[in-house]
Design a protein around this motif. Structure first.
Motif, PDB file in Angstrom:
ATOM      1  N   LEU A 156       0.721  25.029 -26.859  1.00  0.00           N
ATOM      2  CA  LEU A 156       1.078  26.271 -26.169  1.00  0.00           C
ATOM      3  C   LEU A 156      -0.065  27.284 -26.217  1.00  0.00           C
ATOM      4  N   ASP A 157      -0.763  27.359 -27.341  1.00  0.00           N
ATOM      5  CA  ASP A 157      -1.917  28.267 -27.430  1.00  0.00           C
ATOM      6  C   ASP A 157      -2.985  27.890 -26.408  1.00  0.00           C
ATOM      7  N   ALA A 158      -3.244  26.584 -26.307  1.00  0.00           N
ATOM      8  CA  ALA A 158      -4.261  26.126 -25.352  1.00  0.00           C
ATOM      9  C   ALA A 158      -3.842  26.444 -23.915  1.00  0.00           C
ATOM     10  N   LYS A 159      -2.579  26.195 -23.599  1.00  0.00           N
ATOM     11  CA  LYS A 159      -2.104  26.458 -22.237  1.00  0.00           C
ATOM     12  C   LYS A 159      -2.088  27.959 -21.939  1.00  0.00           C
ATOM     13  N   ARG A 160      -1.786  28.756 -22.936  1.00  0.00           N
ATOM     14  CA  ARG A 160      -1.786  30.208 -22.766  1.00  0.00           C
ATOM     15  C   ARG A 160      -3.208  30.704 -22.450  1.00  0.00           C
ATOM     16  N   LYS A 161      -4.179  30.187 -23.173  1.00  0.00           N
ATOM     17  CA  LYS A 161      -5.566  30.576 -22.944  1.00  0.00           C
ATOM     18  C   LYS A 161      -6.069  30.081 -21.586  1.00  0.00           C
ATOM     19  N   LEU A 162      -5.699  28.850 -21.244  1.00  0.00           N
ATOM     20  CA  LEU A 162      -6.124  28.312 -19.950  1.00  0.00           C
ATOM     21  C   LEU A 162      -5.542  29.125 -18.799  1.00  0.00           C
ATOM     22  N   ALA A 163      -4.298  29.548 -18.940  1.00  0.00           N
ATOM     23  CA  ALA A 163      -3.672  30.353 -17.891  1.00  0.00           C
ATOM     24  C   ALA A 163      -4.395  31.690 -17.730  1.00  0.00           C
ATOM     25  N   SER A 164      -4.805  32.282 -18.860  1.00  0.00           N
ATOM     26  CA  SER A 164      -5.492  33.580 -18.794  1.00  0.00           C
ATOM     27  C   SER A 164      -6.912  33.454 -18.257  1.00  0.00           C
ATOM     28  N   MET A 165      -7.465  32.240 -18.268  1.00  0.00           N
ATOM     29  CA  MET A 165      -8.820  32.024 -17.754  1.00  0.00           C
ATOM     30  C   MET A 165      -8.842  31.759 -16.252  1.00  0.00           C
ATOM     31  N   GLU A 166      -7.675  31.561 -15.654  1.00  0.00           N
ATOM     32  CA  GLU A 166      -7.633  31.323 -14.211  1.00  0.00           C
ATOM     33  C   GLU A 166      -7.992  32.611 -13.461  1.00  0.00           C
ATOM     34  N   PRO A 167      -8.756  32.509 -12.377  1.00  0.00           N
ATOM     35  CA  PRO A 167      -9.093  33.706 -11.589  1.00  0.00           C
ATOM     36  C   PRO A 167      -7.836  34.377 -11.049  1.00  0.00           C
ATOM     37  N   LEU A 168      -7.945  35.659 -10.770  1.00  0.00           N
ATOM     38  CA  LEU A 168      -6.800  36.402 -10.258  1.00  0.00           C
ATOM     39  C   LEU A 168      -6.320  35.877  -8.902  1.00  0.00           C
ATOM     40  N   ASP A 169      -7.219  35.263  -8.162  1.00  0.00           N
ATOM     41  CA  ASP A 169      -6.834  34.748  -6.842  1.00  0.00           C
ATOM     42  C   ASP A 169      -6.340  33.301  -6.908  1.00  0.00           C
ATOM     43  N   ASN A 170      -6.014  32.812  -8.116  1.00  0.00           N
ATOM     44  CA  ASN A 170      -5.512  31.442  -8.253  1.00  0.00           C
ATOM     45  C   ASN A 170      -4.204  31.426  -9.059  1.00  0.00           C
ATOM     46  N   PRO A 171      -3.136  31.980  -8.523  1.00  0.00           N
ATOM     47  CA  PRO A 171      -1.854  31.965  -9.241  1.00  0.00           C
ATOM     48  C   PRO A 171      -1.286  30.560  -9.429  1.00  0.00           C
ATOM     49  N   GLU A 172      -1.696  29.625  -8.554  1.00  0.00           N
ATOM     50  CA  GLU A 172      -1.211  28.247  -8.695  1.00  0.00           C
ATOM     51  C   GLU A 172      -1.683  27.641 -10.014  1.00  0.00           C
TER      52      GLU A 172
END
Length: 328
Positions: A156-172
């Motif tokens: 979950l920590d890894a997925k949380r960090k990966l989600a926060s690293m996605e650009p703002l224009d990539n909600p997918e």
């Protein structure tokens, strides 16, 4: 009158004493049984002595078994305490515990000197061993749960960090990492239970949303629509924290703008001073600077202070090397 020898041999028989059986156990007890209770005080005494001997041997067997059983239990519990400190893997812990119990049991039984003491020892140790094995399995199950929770937490920590690293224009991309984390929680339900899984999913969702809002605030602190847009997904404490962060971001943005403006003004002043120095050098040369040049420099804001205008006008009117009217 003499009895004939042959008659004496037939009529007077030699007394017969009972023979003790070769494998009758305790000699005194066997003798007492052979003589029987009706043979007088000797038989009774032998039986009393035999029973006392048996009682003494049985008591010794009990004491010996109790001592060995206590030694086993002490060694086994000490082993369990040590293994709980040194082994975090449940399978390794159980294996080491089973091997250790076997070795301690064999070592404790070596001192037993009779079959009675061995039988009593086995009886006493059986219950203690069952309790130890049940306790070990419960602890191993706890280790399984802890290991599973730790792995799930890392995921979950890894997925949380990966989600926060996605650009703002990539909600997918954010949605994909959120789904992966949610699936990991659902797969762990048999291990952690429905209640814990539900709480973990709620916290994971809030943390992903929190990081997304924080990312948007950092990109545009002056956008006051960000927090209201996600308010339903956040708890009140998170809303308050994000609000303070947005206010801090706005202050930081103003400070950055002020610093940038100060740098621009500083650079502009340095450039103006260079141009002013150049004008001063020209004004000090006969015919190098005239009134039209001076007026243009004022319009271009190369000259901004009255003292600078007066100084340059004086140089134009009285350049070094030319005598003034007063001198003439």
């Amino acid at each position: 009158m003499k009895i004939p020898l042959i008659l004496a041999q037939e009529s007077v028989a030699a007394p017969r004493y009972p023979r003790l059986p070769a494998e009758s156990g305790n000699g005194l007890q066997a003798a007492g049984q052979m003589l029987g209770p009706g043979r007088g005080s000797v038989a009774h005494s032998l039986l009393v002595i035999a029973e006392a001997e048996q009682a003494k041997q049985m008591q010794f067997a009990k004491d010996e078994a109790a001592n060995a059983a206590a030694d086993f239990e002490l060694g086994a519990k000490s082993l369990d305490a040590d293994l709980r400190l040194t082994h975090r893997d449940p399978d390794q812990y159980l294996s080491a515990m089973q091997t250790g119990l076997k070795e301690i049991g064999q070592a404790s039984a070596k001192s037993l000197s009779s079959e009675d003491s061995k039988a009593l020892y086995a009886q006493k140790v059986r219950g203690a061993r069952v309790d130890l094995e049940v306790g070990a399995k419960k602890h191993a199950n706890t280790l399984y749960v802890q290991r599973g929770e730790a792995l799930l937490g890392d995921t979950l920590d890894a997925k949380r960090k990966l989600a926060s690293m996605e650009p703002l224009d990539n909600p997918e991309g954010v949605a994909r990492h959120f789904r992966d984390g949610t699936d990991a929680i659902l797969n762990a339900v048999p291990l952690i239970g429905e209640k814990v899984a539900g709480e973990m999913r709620r916290k994971f969702r809030q943390s992903v949303v929190f990081n997304r809002v924080d990312q948007e605030i950092d990109a545009n602190p002056n956008d006051t629509t960000i927090i209201p847009k996600y308010r339903a997904e956040l708890d009140p404490a998170s809303v308050e924290i994000l609000g303070r962060r947005q206010e801090a971001g706005q202050r930081r943005l103003v400070q950055d703008q002020d610093r940038a403006q100060a740098r621009v003004e500083k650079d502009a002043e340095a450039t103006r001073q260079l141009m002013l120095t150049d004008l001063t050098l020209k004004a000090g040369t006969l015919g190098g600077l005239n009134s039209s040049d001076l007026e243009k420099a004022v319009r271009d804001r190369v000259i901004i202070r009255p003292a600078e205008v007066d100084h340059l006008r004086h140089l134009i009117n009285s350049p070094p090397g030319r005598a003034s009217d007063q001198d003439v």
